[in-house]
Design a protein around this motif. Sequence first.
Motif, mmCIF file in Angstrom:
data_model
loop_
_atom_site.group_PDB
_atom_site.id
_atom_site.type_symbol
_atom_site.label_atom_id
_atom_site.label_comp_id
_atom_site.label_asym_id
_atom_site.label_seq_id
_atom_site.Cartn_x
_atom_site.Cartn_y
_atom_site.Cartn_z
ATOM 1 N N PRO A 21 0.765 -1.162 0.066
ATOM 2 C CA PRO A 21 -0.003 0.078 -0.117
ATOM 3 C C PRO A 21 0.906 1.336 0.009
ATOM 4 N N VAL A 22 0.226 2.116 -0.602
ATOM 5 C CA VAL A 22 0.927 3.593 -0.614
ATOM 6 C C VAL A 22 0.667 4.138 0.790
ATOM 7 N N GLU A 23 1.567 4.378 1.525
ATOM 8 C CA GLU A 23 1.486 4.786 3.020
ATOM 9 C C GLU A 23 2.549 5.701 3.331
ATOM 10 N N PRO A 24 2.502 7.090 3.368
ATOM 11 C CA PRO A 24 3.500 8.274 3.930
ATOM 12 C C PRO A 24 4.233 7.523 5.131
ATOM 13 N N GLU B 77 1.319 6.563 -8.716
ATOM 14 C CA GLU B 77 0.681 6.093 -7.826
ATOM 15 C C GLU B 77 0.622 6.850 -6.480
ATOM 16 N N TRP B 78 1.705 7.939 -6.188
ATOM 17 C CA TRP B 78 2.094 8.543 -4.997
ATOM 18 C C TRP B 78 1.379 10.108 -5.391
ATOM 19 N N THR B 79 0.551 10.258 -6.426
ATOM 20 C CA THR B 79 0.066 11.311 -6.661
ATOM 21 C C THR B 79 -0.677 12.182 -5.400
ATOM 22 N N GLU B 80 -1.184 11.571 -4.353
ATOM 23 C CA GLU B 80 -1.936 12.200 -3.572
ATOM 24 C C GLU B 80 -1.028 12.810 -2.558
ATOM 25 N N TYR B 81 0.303 12.479 -2.529
ATOM 26 C CA TYR B 81 1.193 12.900 -1.516
ATOM 27 C C TYR B 81 2.333 13.812 -2.347
ATOM 28 N N GLN B 82 2.174 13.985 -3.678
ATOM 29 C CA GLN B 82 3.014 14.939 -4.292
ATOM 30 C C GLN B 82 2.939 16.378 -4.108
ATOM 31 N N ARG B 83 4.089 17.191 -4.116
ATOM 32 C CA ARG B 83 3.788 18.421 -3.813
ATOM 33 C C ARG B 83 3.057 19.406 -4.769
ATOM 34 N N GLU B 84 2.420 20.549 -4.217
ATOM 35 C CA GLU B 84 1.536 21.427 -5.186
ATOM 36 C C GLU B 84 2.487 21.829 -6.186
ATOM 37 N N GLY B 85 2.146 21.781 -7.654
ATOM 38 C CA GLY B 85 3.023 22.127 -8.623
ATOM 39 C C GLY B 85 4.081 21.295 -9.179
ATOM 40 N N ALA B 86 3.909 19.845 -8.803
ATOM 41 C CA ALA B 86 4.758 18.717 -9.050
ATOM 42 C C ALA B 86 4.485 18.458 -10.860
ATOM 43 N N PRO B 87 5.499 18.316 -11.456
ATOM 44 C CA PRO B 87 5.423 17.982 -12.919
ATOM 45 C C PRO B 87 4.777 17.044 -13.347
ATOM 46 N N ARG B 88 4.399 16.582 -14.238
ATOM 47 C CA ARG B 88 3.805 15.683 -14.933
ATOM 48 C C ARG B 88 4.866 14.805 -15.409
ATOM 49 N N LEU B 89 5.555 14.004 -14.891
ATOM 50 C CA LEU B 89 6.772 13.377 -15.779
ATOM 51 C C LEU B 89 6.242 12.126 -16.485
ATOM 52 N N TYR B 90 5.038 11.390 -16.412
ATOM 53 C CA TYR B 90 4.692 10.335 -17.102
ATOM 54 C C TYR B 90 3.341 10.332 -17.506
ATOM 55 N N PRO B 91 3.215 11.618 -18.306
ATOM 56 C CA PRO B 91 1.435 11.965 -18.629
ATOM 57 C C PRO B 91 0.937 10.977 -19.595
ATOM 58 N N GLU B 92 -0.297 10.504 -19.246
ATOM 59 C CA GLU B 92 -0.948 9.386 -19.990
ATOM 60 C C GLU B 92 -0.974 9.706 -21.406
ATOM 61 N N GLU B 93 -0.861 10.764 -22.054
ATOM 62 C CA GLU B 93 -0.956 11.096 -23.534
ATOM 63 C C GLU B 93 0.144 10.977 -24.020
ATOM 64 N N LEU B 94 1.286 10.950 -23.425
ATOM 65 C CA LEU B 94 2.514 10.692 -23.977
ATOM 66 C C LEU B 94 3.416 9.360 -23.727
ATOM 67 N N ARG B 95 2.783 8.453 -22.922
ATOM 68 C CA ARG B 95 3.359 7.404 -22.419
ATOM 69 C C ARG B 95 3.912 6.479 -23.603
ATOM 70 N N GLU B 96 3.165 6.308 -24.489
ATOM 71 C CA GLU B 96 3.564 5.529 -25.890
ATOM 72 C C GLU B 96 4.870 5.882 -26.305
ATOM 73 N N GLU B 97 5.122 7.114 -26.323
ATOM 74 C CA GLU B 97 6.228 7.792 -26.957
ATOM 75 C C GLU B 97 7.381 7.659 -25.976
ATOM 76 N N ILE B 98 7.054 8.064 -24.655
ATOM 77 C CA ILE B 98 8.049 7.824 -23.670
ATOM 78 C C ILE B 98 8.515 6.540 -23.562
ATOM 79 N N ASP B 99 7.595 5.650 -23.558
ATOM 80 C CA ASP B 99 7.985 4.066 -23.391
ATOM 81 C C ASP B 99 9.007 3.727 -24.597
ATOM 82 N N ARG B 100 8.585 4.136 -25.890
ATOM 83 C CA ARG B 100 9.496 3.572 -27.086
ATOM 84 C C ARG B 100 10.917 4.521 -26.844
ATOM 85 N N VAL B 101 10.990 5.711 -26.410
ATOM 86 C CA VAL B 101 12.278 6.390 -26.584
ATOM 87 C C VAL B 101 13.128 5.585 -25.362
#
Length: 340
Positions: free
Chosen positions: A37-40, A145-169
């Motif tokens: 489980p995700v648990e701080p 999985e830890w989105t609930e505990y990320q800081r305000e303003g945290a970047p989207r490092l693995y956005p769903e709309e880019l995952r296919e290209e990120i995975d390929r690269v």
Amino acid sequence: MSTNTYVTGGQEYTRDTNYIEDRIIRGGDAPEAGRWPVEPGRYRLIAARACPWANRTVIVRRLLGLEDVISLGQPGPTHDERSWTFDLDPGGQDPVLGIERIQDAYFRRFPGYPRGITVPAVVDVPSGAVVTNNFPQITLDFSSEWTEYQREGAPRLYPEELREEIDRVNQRVFTEVNNGVYRCGFAGSQEAYDAAYDRLFTALDWLEERLAGQRFLVGETITEADVRLFTTLARFDAVYHGHFKCNRNKLTEMPALWGYARDLFQTPGFGDSTDFQQIKQHYYLVHKDINPTQIVPKGPDTSGWLTAHGREKLGGRPFGDGTAPGRVAPGEEVAPGHGA
């Protein structure tokens, strides 16, 4: 790892990628089945600054602002045939886990664990047992999985709309660059080395061309793909060029890649997580079969990492709609004189 021997005569280097595949996920309800489980406050990330795979997890943890929910243990830059050790901590013990070696956490979960005792590793603090050492998945789970505990303003490092290209690269960067430098350095024959060298620089030329016209690897912002490439580039001139014989040219001689690497280095989360002295100590002291004298080189000069890169003209926003992380957490700073 049974000895500090990394080269097998006559053979191409093959990395053991059979990691502990447990995951820490939202709704995780069955640790015995690999779903934690995700648990701080429950987990401790063990990540040596010297290791590129571990360095990635430290960068992502900082970019996402997870320092207060996932603690950080930092082994020293070297290890023996048994495992990484906490020789930088008072008394040579991790102050939270109370162990001298990360091996102890592996054995707590899997007595006599037969594979490599690697970092990064995530440890369950209450039990003192390792949860996972699956480094590619660790950073992806920090993002998703830890989105609930990320800081305000945290970047989207693995956005769903880019995952296919990120995975390929990421796949090409891992096989040809991240692991490609090791295939050169640990090659057991001239033939294996020549093939690895050609593959590495074919991929670096592809990246040079790709990054000549765009600021980041995928999309307009920093993503997981940039983190994964950066830690290899940060080690290229200091270690891989000479120690691993990746010497067609230096990183500083590839204009787009060198500018890109400096752009990231000067971005909070990257350069402030990079310890050049520990990086050199690790490779030159641990790989005794490649460097039997264990002499650690004084160079190269790292001041160039702080020079202007001019990449802003390509556009892009490093953190997208988010913000840069704040100051490095107390106790996690790079030692004076170890950075650029």
